[in-house]
Design a protein around this motif. Structure first.
Motif, mmCIF file in Angstrom:
data_model
loop_
_atom_site.group_PDB
_atom_site.id
_atom_site.type_symbol
_atom_site.label_atom_id
_atom_site.label_comp_id
_atom_site.label_asym_id
_atom_site.label_seq_id
_atom_site.Cartn_x
_atom_site.Cartn_y
_atom_site.Cartn_z
ATOM 1 N N VAL A 94 0.837 -1.197 0.000
ATOM 2 C CA VAL A 94 0.000 0.000 0.000
ATOM 3 C C VAL A 94 0.875 1.250 0.000
ATOM 4 N N LEU A 95 0.537 2.183 -0.905
ATOM 5 C CA LEU A 95 1.145 3.508 -0.914
ATOM 6 C C LEU A 95 0.164 4.469 -0.259
ATOM 7 N N VAL A 96 0.622 5.169 0.774
ATOM 8 C CA VAL A 96 -0.248 6.102 1.477
ATOM 9 C C VAL A 96 0.475 7.431 1.623
ATOM 10 N N GLY A 97 -0.293 8.508 1.666
ATOM 11 C CA GLY A 97 0.298 9.835 1.800
ATOM 12 C C GLY A 97 -0.710 10.898 1.421
ATOM 13 N N GLU A 98 -0.345 12.145 1.618
ATOM 14 C CA GLU A 98 -1.231 13.254 1.308
ATOM 15 C C GLU A 98 -1.500 13.339 -0.183
ATOM 16 N N SER A 99 -2.576 14.039 -0.520
ATOM 17 C CA SER A 99 -2.840 14.367 -1.906
ATOM 18 C C SER A 99 -1.654 15.133 -2.469
ATOM 19 N N GLY A 100 -1.165 14.710 -3.667
ATOM 20 C CA GLY A 100 -0.007 15.353 -4.260
ATOM 21 C C GLY A 100 1.325 14.781 -3.818
ATOM 22 N N SER A 101 1.308 13.674 -3.064
ATOM 23 C CA SER A 101 2.556 13.098 -2.560
ATOM 24 C C SER A 101 3.283 12.246 -3.598
ATOM 25 N N GLY A 102 2.619 11.935 -4.716
ATOM 26 C CA GLY A 102 3.239 11.134 -5.760
ATOM 27 C C GLY A 102 2.729 9.714 -5.853
ATOM 28 N N LYS A 103 1.655 9.385 -5.127
ATOM 29 C CA LYS A 103 1.133 8.017 -5.118
ATOM 30 C C LYS A 103 0.664 7.587 -6.510
ATOM 31 N N SER A 104 -0.256 8.365 -7.080
ATOM 32 C CA SER A 104 -0.818 7.994 -8.378
ATOM 33 C C SER A 104 0.224 8.071 -9.485
ATOM 34 N N ALA A 105 1.111 9.075 -9.441
ATOM 35 C CA ALA A 105 2.154 9.192 -10.462
ATOM 36 C C ALA A 105 3.059 7.957 -10.454
ATOM 37 N N SER A 106 3.396 7.473 -9.269
ATOM 38 C CA SER A 106 4.243 6.288 -9.161
ATOM 39 C C SER A 106 3.533 5.059 -9.727
ATOM 40 N N ALA A 107 2.232 4.937 -9.465
ATOM 41 C CA ALA A 107 1.471 3.801 -9.986
ATOM 42 C C ALA A 107 1.361 3.863 -11.507
ATOM 43 N N LEU A 108 1.095 5.049 -12.052
ATOM 44 C CA LEU A 108 0.950 5.200 -13.500
ATOM 45 C C LEU A 108 2.266 4.978 -14.239
ATOM 46 N N ALA A 109 3.394 5.176 -13.536
ATOM 47 C CA ALA A 109 4.699 4.960 -14.172
ATOM 48 C C ALA A 109 4.935 3.490 -14.491
ATOM 49 N N ILE A 110 4.301 2.586 -13.759
ATOM 50 C CA ILE A 110 4.567 1.151 -13.944
ATOM 51 C C ILE A 110 4.086 0.669 -15.316
ATOM 52 N N PRO A 111 2.821 0.911 -15.722
ATOM 53 C CA PRO A 111 2.405 0.514 -17.074
ATOM 54 C C PRO A 111 2.695 1.592 -18.123
ATOM 55 N N ARG A 112 3.499 2.598 -17.749
ATOM 56 C CA ARG A 112 3.906 3.666 -18.646
ATOM 57 C C ARG A 112 2.695 4.439 -19.167
ATOM 58 N N LEU A 113 1.879 4.947 -18.252
ATOM 59 C CA LEU A 113 0.688 5.705 -18.618
ATOM 60 C C LEU A 113 0.810 7.187 -18.261
ATOM 61 N N LEU A 114 1.995 7.642 -17.938
ATOM 62 C CA LEU A 114 2.204 9.057 -17.633
ATOM 63 C C LEU A 114 2.169 9.881 -18.917
ATOM 64 N N PRO A 115 1.862 11.188 -18.818
ATOM 65 C CA PRO A 115 1.783 12.027 -20.022
ATOM 66 C C PRO A 115 3.093 12.068 -20.798
ATOM 67 N N LYS A 116 2.975 12.294 -22.094
ATOM 68 C CA LYS A 116 4.165 12.435 -22.927
ATOM 69 C C LYS A 116 4.999 13.611 -22.424
ATOM 70 N N GLY A 117 6.307 13.444 -22.511
ATOM 71 C CA GLY A 117 7.194 14.494 -22.046
ATOM 72 C C GLY A 117 7.612 14.341 -20.604
ATOM 73 N N THR A 118 7.000 13.362 -19.901
ATOM 74 C CA THR A 118 7.381 13.118 -18.512
ATOM 75 C C THR A 118 8.692 12.326 -18.470
ATOM 76 N N ASP A 119 9.623 12.770 -17.660
ATOM 77 C CA ASP A 119 10.900 12.068 -17.508
ATOM 78 C C ASP A 119 10.771 11.008 -16.410
ATOM 79 N N VAL A 120 11.087 9.766 -16.755
ATOM 80 C CA VAL A 120 11.054 8.655 -15.796
ATOM 81 C C VAL A 120 12.417 7.975 -15.829
ATOM 82 N N SER A 121 13.024 7.852 -14.665
ATOM 83 C CA SER A 121 14.289 7.153 -14.571
ATOM 84 C C SER A 121 14.222 6.105 -13.468
ATOM 85 N N GLY A 122 15.240 5.228 -13.430
ATOM 86 C CA GLY A 122 15.225 4.125 -12.483
ATOM 87 C C GLY A 122 14.835 2.844 -13.190
#
Length: 527
Positions: free
Chosen positions: A40-68
């Motif tokens: 479980v990822l928990v934290g305040e709104s805007g903490s990066g929870k949803s962005a981290s989840a969307l990075a896994i199936p590569r569903l972030l907006p074009k132009g977003t830099d993802v490393s790691g």
């Protein structure tokens, strides 16, 4: 980490808005998830929870830099081709998005949307897909599945739409389920049923679940491993039992301590009635023909209520009980039986120009802020639209800045667009849009459902302050009984469109008379 279903190492995400300043959404997140485990990822709104989840199936907006590194079943997803990703999405990786009304296509029937992945990934015929969809709908607790199969998303309640999303995510028996606030739109009884359903399916299929939530009640029921995020960083991660009972980070302790508290200030029995509904009823699916008609589904059944200046009336009940439909009837956004009176005026009898003028005093915050905010307008244009419609003489820029500040947002955000905000921030924008016209009555349809507990407390304090300074009256629709207790003077419990219990909030919550109310309270586990 080599035997992990999902292994994430040093994940960093940076958004690059056109012409704007780069925003670091996540820095250095690492975790591993195994089959049959829930992280479980928990934290305040805007903490990066949803962005981290969307990075896994590569569903972030074009132009977003993802490393790691993101390795799923041994495959490095950061280097995967688009064809490989399409083969995984909806098939080996299922996803339940936070806002079903925007994730579901409004032009397609829900049965077809659930069947889409089955036809795409499994090659099922129309007949085979229909049978599988009906089984899935029954499995996730959608009643009258045959009837709902042909419904459009707008014809379902928020909780029913969320269950459609769950059915679609599970359709192809994925190995990994990413669940982004999957119980946000559900009342406490359906939430408990949904979590139990996910746990059962997980046990049967060895499903790995990456679960995002702001509700620590959900964390306690679901988490094997807990990661606490704040402002794009992981401040604590470990076995859930250990993090919950022996938190090491100060922020984790703050989140655990954040529960809706306090009670609303008393309101005088002599305060004037500002909104009244008498014998309200709504029927859906009424079909008429020469010589007769079919009755259809009764969504609101002979409901009467009154609301005084400075008072909050809470409306609670299961998903599909008629809460939001009742609100729409009071707004005269739906026609039906009975009478609605606002500040002494019969809204049903008003001609269109007079109705528009009256609505300045009766504003609404809808349940789904992303669906109710135009993606083509900036935040400033959205909030200021009412000033133009009602020919308000105030300086628009100053009024918009004041409204944003009132809800705890930076006025400099006025030039940004809804998709650039988290779910909680969008809800605040929706509240600012309602407040800018300085109404006397606000209908609040699940205004805290997208917020974590700390932000819920801030919003409750804000609503109390506005009520005290402006004499606002609130009709507060919610399934979160802790929030209802903190804000509401009186309470109405709805079931199948009927009032089953009503009274002072503390009386109803501590001495419930109806069996259904008792079941709600048992599921909520109020402290």
């Amino acid at each position: 980490m080599s035997d992990a279903l999902l292994a994430v190492k040093d994940l960093a995400i940076t958004f690059n808005p056109p012409g704007g300043t780069p925003v670091a959404a996540m820095r250095g997140l690492s975790f591993s998830l195994h089959k049959g485990e829930t992280l479980v990822l928990v934290g305040e709104s805007g903490s990066g929870k949803s962005a981290s989840a969307l990075a896994i199936p590569r569903l972030l907006p074009k132009g977003t830099d993802v490393s790691g590194s993101i390795r799923f079943l041994g495959q490095e997803l950061t280097q995967a081709s688009e064809a490989d990703l399409r083969a995984l999405r909806g098939n080996r990786i299922g996803m339940i998005f936070q806002e079903p009304m925007t994730a579901l296509n409004p032009l397609h029937r829900v049965g077809d949307q659930i069947a889409e992945t089955l036809r795409l990934h499994r090659g099922l015929s129309q007949t085979e897909a229909r049978a599988r969809v009906l089984a899935l709908m029954a499995e996730v607790g959608i009643d009258r599945a045959e009837e709902r199969l042909s419904a459009f998303p707008h014809q379902l309640s928020g909780g029913q739409r969320q269950r459609v999303m769950i059915a679609a995510a599970l359709a192809c028996d994925p190995a990994l389920l990413i669940a982004d606030e999957p119980t946000t739109a559900l009342d406490v009884t359906l939430q408990a049923q949904t979590l139990a359903l996910l746990k059962r399916i997980q046990a049967e299929r060895g499903l790995g679940i990456l679960f995002i939530t702001h509700d620590f009640g959900v964390v306690r029921r679901m988490a094997d491993t807990l990661a606490v995020l704040r402002r794009g960083e992981c401040v604590e991660i470990g076995p859930a039992a250990q993090v919950l009972t022996q938190p090491q980070a100060a922020y984790t302790r703050e989140l655990l301590a954040a529960e809706p508290s306090g009670r609303p200030a008393p309101v005088s029995d002599t305060a004037p009635i500002v909104l009244e509904g008498r014998d309200l009823s709504i029927r859906f699916g009424v079909r008429r023909w020469w010589g007769g008609q079919a009755a259809g589904h009764i969504a609101v059944d002979n409901v009467s209520l009154s609301l005084r200046a400075g008072e909050t009336l809470g409306i609670v009940g299961e998903s599909g009980s008629g809460k939001s439909t009742l609100g729409l009837r009071l707004l005269r956004l739906l026609r039906g039986g009975g009478q609605v009176t606002l500040l002494g005026q019969d809204l049903d009898a008003l001609p269109r120009p007079a109705l528009r003028a009256a609505r300045r005093q009766l504003q609404v915050v809808f349940q789904d802020p992303f669906g109710s905010l135009s993606p083509r307008l900036s935040v400033g244009e959205i909030i200021g639209e009412g000033l133009t419609v009602h020919r308000d003489g105030r300086d628009p820029a100053a009024a918009i800045a004041e409204a944003l500040a009132d809800v705890g947002l930076d006025p400099a955000m006025a030039d940004r667009y809804p998709h650039e905000f988290s779910g909680g921030q969008r809800q605040r924008i929706a509240l600012a849009r309602a407040l800018i016209l300085r109404p006397q009555v606000l209908i609040l349809d699940e205004p805290t459902s997208a917020l974590d507990r700390s932000l819920q407390g801030q919003l409750i304090d804000l609503l109390r302050k506005l009520q005290a300074t402006r004499g606002l009256a609130y009709l507060f629709i919610s399934h979160d009984l802790a929030v209802v207790r903190a804000l509401s003077h009186r309470l109405i419990v709805l079931k199948d469109g009927k009032i089953v219990e009503t009274g002072a909030t503390e009386t109803v919550l501590t001495q419930p008379q109806n069996l259904y109310t008792q079941a709600l309270l048992a599921a909520a586990d109020l402290k």
